[in-house]
Motif scaffolding. Structure first.
Motif, PDB file in Angstrom:
ATOM      1  N   GLY A  49       0.750  -1.046   0.091  1.00 13.00           N
ATOM      2  CA  GLY A  49      -0.349   0.350   0.136  1.00 13.00           C
ATOM      3  C   GLY A  49       1.090   1.203   0.043  1.00 13.00           C
ATOM      4  N   LYS A  50       0.568   2.536  -0.890  1.00 12.35           N
ATOM      5  CA  LYS A  50       1.025   4.113  -1.101  1.00 12.35           C
ATOM      6  C   LYS A  50       1.013   4.088   0.476  1.00 12.35           C
ATOM      7  CE  LYS A  50       0.981   3.567  -5.850  1.00 12.35           C
ATOM      8  NZ  LYS A  50       0.399   4.297  -6.905  1.00 12.35           N
ATOM      9  N   ARG A  51       1.497   5.041  -0.031  1.00 15.54           N
ATOM     10  CA  ARG A  51       1.815   6.329   1.572  1.00 15.54           C
ATOM     11  C   ARG A  51       1.892   7.995   0.839  1.00 15.54           C
ATOM     12  NH1 ARG A  51       4.719   1.779   2.460  1.00 15.54           N
ATOM     13  NH2 ARG A  51       6.497   2.051   0.566  1.00 15.54           N
ATOM     14  N   ILE A  52       0.376   8.655   1.365  1.00 14.62           N
ATOM     15  CA  ILE A  52       0.027   9.391   0.075  1.00 14.62           C
ATOM     16  C   ILE A  52       0.254  10.933   1.431  1.00 14.62           C
ATOM     17  CG2 ILE A  52      -1.328  11.114  -1.327  1.00 14.62           C
ATOM     18  CD1 ILE A  52      -2.364   7.534  -2.053  1.00 14.62           C
ATOM     19  N   LEU A  53       0.576  11.914   1.134  1.00 11.31           N
ATOM     20  CA  LEU A  53       0.505  12.755   1.530  1.00 11.31           C
ATOM     21  C   LEU A  53      -0.076  14.540   0.802  1.00 11.31           C
ATOM     22  CD1 LEU A  53       3.447  12.197   4.229  1.00 11.31           C
ATOM     23  CD2 LEU A  53       0.952  12.476   4.960  1.00 11.31           C
ATOM     24  N   ASN A  54      -1.381  14.235   0.651  1.00 13.44           N
ATOM     25  CA  ASN A  54      -1.312  16.008   0.342  1.00 13.44           C
ATOM     26  C   ASN A  54      -1.451  16.964   0.793  1.00 13.44           C
ATOM     27  OD1 ASN A  54      -1.277  14.611  -2.366  1.00 13.44           O
ATOM     28  ND2 ASN A  54      -3.303  13.998  -1.674  1.00 13.44           N
ATOM     29  N   PRO A  55      -0.843  17.765   1.505  1.00 11.08           N
ATOM     30  CA  PRO A  55      -0.841  19.274   2.746  1.00 11.08           C
ATOM     31  C   PRO A  55      -1.677  20.283   1.659  1.00 11.08           C
ATOM     32  CG  PRO A  55       1.222  18.615   2.063  1.00 11.08           C
ATOM     33  CD  PRO A  55       0.161  17.321   1.454  1.00 11.08           C
ATOM     34  N   VAL A  56      -2.101  21.355   2.270  1.00 16.60           N
ATOM     35  CA  VAL A  56      -2.606  22.643   1.820  1.00 16.60           C
ATOM     36  C   VAL A  56      -2.260  23.933   2.371  1.00 16.60           C
ATOM     37  CG1 VAL A  56      -4.193  23.840   0.622  1.00 16.60           C
ATOM     38  CG2 VAL A  56      -4.086  21.542   0.060  1.00 16.60           C
ATOM     39  N   THR A  57      -1.503  24.464   2.963  1.00 13.99           N
ATOM     40  CA  THR A  57      -1.338  25.224   3.863  1.00 13.99           C
ATOM     41  C   THR A  57      -1.560  27.494   3.191  1.00 13.99           C
ATOM     42  OG1 THR A  57       0.122  24.425   4.229  1.00 13.99           O
ATOM     43  CG2 THR A  57       0.474  26.499   5.105  1.00 13.99           C
ATOM     44  N   GLU A  58      -2.756  26.919   3.757  1.00 12.93           N
ATOM     45  CA  GLU A  58      -2.897  28.609   3.569  1.00 12.93           C
ATOM     46  C   GLU A  58      -2.221  29.917   4.594  1.00 12.93           C
ATOM     47  OE1 GLU A  58      -7.245  29.012   2.329  1.00 12.93           O
ATOM     48  OE2 GLU A  58      -6.859  27.143   1.894  1.00 12.93           O
ATOM     49  N   VAL A  59      -2.018  30.983   4.279  1.00 15.74           N
ATOM     50  CA  VAL A  59      -1.441  32.135   5.469  1.00 15.74           C
ATOM     51  C   VAL A  59      -2.179  33.184   4.849  1.00 15.74           C
ATOM     52  CG1 VAL A  59       0.776  33.307   5.908  1.00 15.74           C
ATOM     53  CG2 VAL A  59       0.976  30.965   5.435  1.00 15.74           C
ATOM     54  N   TYR A  60      -2.633  33.969   6.336  1.00 14.23           N
ATOM     55  CA  TYR A  60      -2.943  34.885   5.813  1.00 14.23           C
ATOM     56  C   TYR A  60      -2.073  36.168   6.807  1.00 14.23           C
ATOM     57  CZ  TYR A  60      -6.622  32.284   3.007  1.00 14.23           C
ATOM     58  OH  TYR A  60      -6.713  31.823   1.520  1.00 14.23           O
ATOM     59  N   MET A  61      -1.408  36.930   6.353  1.00 19.41           N
ATOM     60  CA  MET A  61      -0.740  37.923   7.338  1.00 19.41           C
ATOM     61  C   MET A  61      -1.292  39.168   7.241  1.00 19.41           C
ATOM     62  SD  MET A  61       2.392  36.072   6.405  1.00 19.41           S
ATOM     63  CE  MET A  61       3.600  36.694   7.793  1.00 19.41           C
ATOM     64  N   GLU A  62      -1.305  39.926   8.875  1.00 18.58           N
ATOM     65  CA  GLU A  62      -1.629  41.235   9.154  1.00 18.58           C
ATOM     66  C   GLU A  62      -1.220  41.818   8.997  1.00 18.58           C
ATOM     67  OE1 GLU A  62      -4.473  42.448   8.919  1.00 18.58           O
ATOM     68  OE2 GLU A  62      -5.779  40.306   8.513  1.00 18.58           O
ATOM     69  N   GLU A  63      -0.633  42.838   8.973  1.00 15.97           N
ATOM     70  CA  GLU A  63       0.519  43.970   8.926  1.00 15.97           C
ATOM     71  C   GLU A  63       2.206  43.599   9.841  1.00 15.97           C
ATOM     72  OE1 GLU A  63      -2.065  45.137   9.607  1.00 15.97           O
ATOM     73  OE2 GLU A  63      -3.171  46.738   7.862  1.00 15.97           O
ATOM     74  N   ASN A  64       3.474  43.749   8.994  1.00 14.82           N
ATOM     75  CA  ASN A  64       4.757  43.440   9.565  1.00 14.82           C
ATOM     76  C   ASN A  64       4.484  42.188  10.370  1.00 14.82           C
ATOM     77  OD1 ASN A  64       5.024  45.850   9.583  1.00 14.82           O
ATOM     78  ND2 ASN A  64       4.106  46.463  11.207  1.00 14.82           N
ATOM     79  N   GLY A  65       3.769  41.284  10.186  1.00 11.56           N
ATOM     80  CA  GLY A  65       4.058  40.136  10.870  1.00 11.56           C
ATOM     81  C   GLY A  65       5.347  39.420   9.803  1.00 11.56           C
ATOM     82  N   VAL A  66       5.706  38.047  10.482  1.00 12.02           N
ATOM     83  CA  VAL A  66       6.444  37.641  10.109  1.00 12.02           C
ATOM     84  C   VAL A  66       6.098  36.232  10.117  1.00 12.02           C
ATOM     85  CG1 VAL A  66       9.108  37.008  10.469  1.00 12.02           C
ATOM     86  CG2 VAL A  66       8.316  39.036  10.587  1.00 12.02           C
ATOM     87  N   MET A  67       6.371  35.267   9.597  1.00 15.55           N
ATOM     88  CA  MET A  67       6.413  34.212   9.160  1.00 15.55           C
ATOM     89  C   MET A  67       7.427  33.377   8.159  1.00 15.55           C
ATOM     90  SD  MET A  67       2.642  31.728   8.605  1.00 15.55           S
ATOM     91  CE  MET A  67       3.101  29.617   9.098  1.00 15.55           C
ATOM     92  N   GLU A  68       8.150  32.119   9.313  1.00 15.26           N
ATOM     93  CA  GLU A  68       8.876  31.524   9.038  1.00 15.26           C
ATOM     94  C   GLU A  68       8.805  30.348   8.945  1.00 15.26           C
ATOM     95  OE1 GLU A  68      13.242  32.230  10.926  1.00 15.26           O
ATOM     96  OE2 GLU A  68      12.324  32.991  11.856  1.00 15.26           O
ATOM     97  N   MET A  69       8.606  29.078   7.552  1.00 19.80           N
ATOM     98  CA  MET A  69       8.437  28.067   7.699  1.00 19.80           C
ATOM     99  C   MET A  69       9.346  27.060   6.681  1.00 19.80           C
ATOM    100  SD  MET A  69       4.426  29.124   5.727  1.00 19.80           S
ATOM    101  CE  MET A  69       4.439  27.193   5.484  1.00 19.80           C
ATOM    102  N   GLY A  74      10.355   8.114   2.138  1.00 14.25           N
ATOM    103  CA  GLY A  74       9.034   7.524   2.652  1.00 14.25           C
ATOM    104  C   GLY A  74       7.967   7.680   1.486  1.00 14.25           C
ATOM    105  N   VAL A  75       7.861   9.023   1.628  1.00 16.59           N
ATOM    106  CA  VAL A  75       6.451   9.400   1.242  1.00 16.59           C
ATOM    107  C   VAL A  75       6.170   8.991  -1.136  1.00 16.59           C
ATOM    108  CG1 VAL A  75       4.844  10.823   0.422  1.00 16.59           C
ATOM    109  CG2 VAL A  75       6.289  10.550   2.703  1.00 16.59           C
ATOM    110  N   ASP A  76       5.179   7.945  -0.623  1.00 15.46           N
ATOM    111  CA  ASP A  76       5.048   7.963  -2.528  1.00 15.46           C
ATOM    112  C   ASP A  76       4.823   8.329  -3.353  1.00 15.46           C
ATOM    113  OD1 ASP A  76       5.926   4.820  -2.500  1.00 15.46           O
ATOM    114  OD2 ASP A  76       4.334   4.686  -0.426  1.00 15.46           O
ATOM    115  N   SER A  77       3.813   9.755  -2.173  1.00 18.32           N
ATOM    116  CA  SER A  77       2.657  10.679  -3.519  1.00 18.32           C
ATOM    117  C   SER A  77       2.964  11.701  -2.530  1.00 18.32           C
ATOM    118  CB  SER A  77       1.370   9.951  -4.235  1.00 18.32           C
ATOM    119  OG  SER A  77       1.089  11.193  -4.554  1.00 18.32           O
TER     120      SER A  77
END
Length: 308
Positions: free
Chosen positions: A140-160, A167-170
């Motif tokens: 059996g396959k190992r499937i990961l489908n992430p969606v990330t949405e980021v909505y930033m207000e004034e002067n915000g900082v985000m490090e990702m 090991g992830v097939d798809s």
């Protein structure tokens, strides 16, 4: 740790560096069920009414706290879609550690689709770490489908930090971000595929406010017959600056498609993109082999350094 079995503990260590019950707020999801939760005075975690995920509320002014929300699938045939929403107040400074690991030793595919939405308050600083990992000797396959949405207000900082090494097939990853004035987004992606795995990474960043900035950097390695697609677009809709970069090593019979793009919709939008795909240089291998490494060991050392 929270009554988890050895496989779940191993996966938590791989995706979230957890070896014991963490301090601070956390939510552990194992095989589509809640395996453990803790809240703090400043961080509250609430299950959605329909059971499809969680809401995380971080009070304004929260600083120096961590949130862990890892997901573990250790049963073959589990398929789920989870929505996690983060409501982050103004003037915060917190670290959020996510990640998903699938151990599939059965004949049926296991799949996790995670949709994370971040609403980042003014002047807040967020570090977000997401690791994906697959293991198990089943068909059996190992499937990961992430969606990330980021909505930033004034002067915000985000490090990702986005990492998928083994090991992830798809996987089909999509990241969408909208930045207001003075906001800053930094993304570092590290990806390696092998065997006949496939990976798609998509980014759409809209710089909507004056002085907003974005830096999207991907490092990837494609081995064996695996295939990768990197598709990143930065749209400058105000006086802003944006940069996207994709550097890839191709090996064996791997395939890589890089599609960096820019959209300038304001005369003062300063946007740059870079893309490079190539094999490991022979002189690098020779140099390491003269130090006593085998060719395979030399290749691994180069890959480790490239992805670090």
């Amino acid at each position: 740790m929270l009554g988890l079995d050895d496989i779940s503990k191993m996966i938590l260590n791989e995706v979230a560096d957890i070896t014991d019950e963490p301090k601070g707020a956390y939510n552990f999801r194992v095989n589509s069920g809640l395996a453990g939760r803790n809240t703090t005075e400043n961080i509250n975690i609430v299950s959605k009414e329909n059971g499809s995920g969680i809401d995380i509320f971080i009070k304004p002014g929260t600083k120096g706290e961590d949130v862990h929300i890892p997901v573990v699938i250790s049963e073959s045939g589990v398929k789920e879609k989870v929505y996690n929403d983060f409501f982050i107040g103004d003037d915060c400074d917190v670290t959020i550690v996510a990640g998903c690991g699938i151990d599939n030793c059965g004949a049926h595919d296991s799949q996790h689709d995670g949709i994370h939405r971040f609403y980042v308050g003014k002047n807040s600083r967020i570090k977000y770490v997401e690791k994906h990992y697959g293991s198990g000797n089943g068909d059996g396959k190992r499937i990961l489908n992430p969606v990330t949405e980021v909505y930033m207000e004034e002067n915000g900082v985000m490090e990702m930090e986005m990492e998928q090494i083994k090991g992830v097939d798809s996987t089909d990853r999509m990241t969408i971000a909208e930045l207001k004035a003075g906001a800053k987004l930094l993304i570092k992606e590290r990806l390696m595929t092998h065997g006949n795995q496939t990976a798609v990474s998509g980014y759409k960043v809209s710089l909507n406010g004056e002085g907003s900035t974005a830096d999207v950097v991907s490092r990837s390695v494609a081995r064996d017959t695996s295939e990768q697609t990197f598709n990143a677009c930065i749209a400058g809709n105000a006086p802003c600056s944006g940069h996207t970069e994709c550097d890839s090593i191709i090996m064996d019979s791997g395939k890589i498609l890089a599609i960096p793009s820019l959209e300038a919709n304001n005369v003062d939008a300063m946007l740059v993109h870079e893309a490079a795909i190539g094999k490991i240089a022979g002189d690098q291998l020779i140099k390491l082999m003269t130090l006593g490494l085998t060719e395979a060991e030399a290749e691994q050392q180069i890959i480790n350094g490239f992805l670090s």
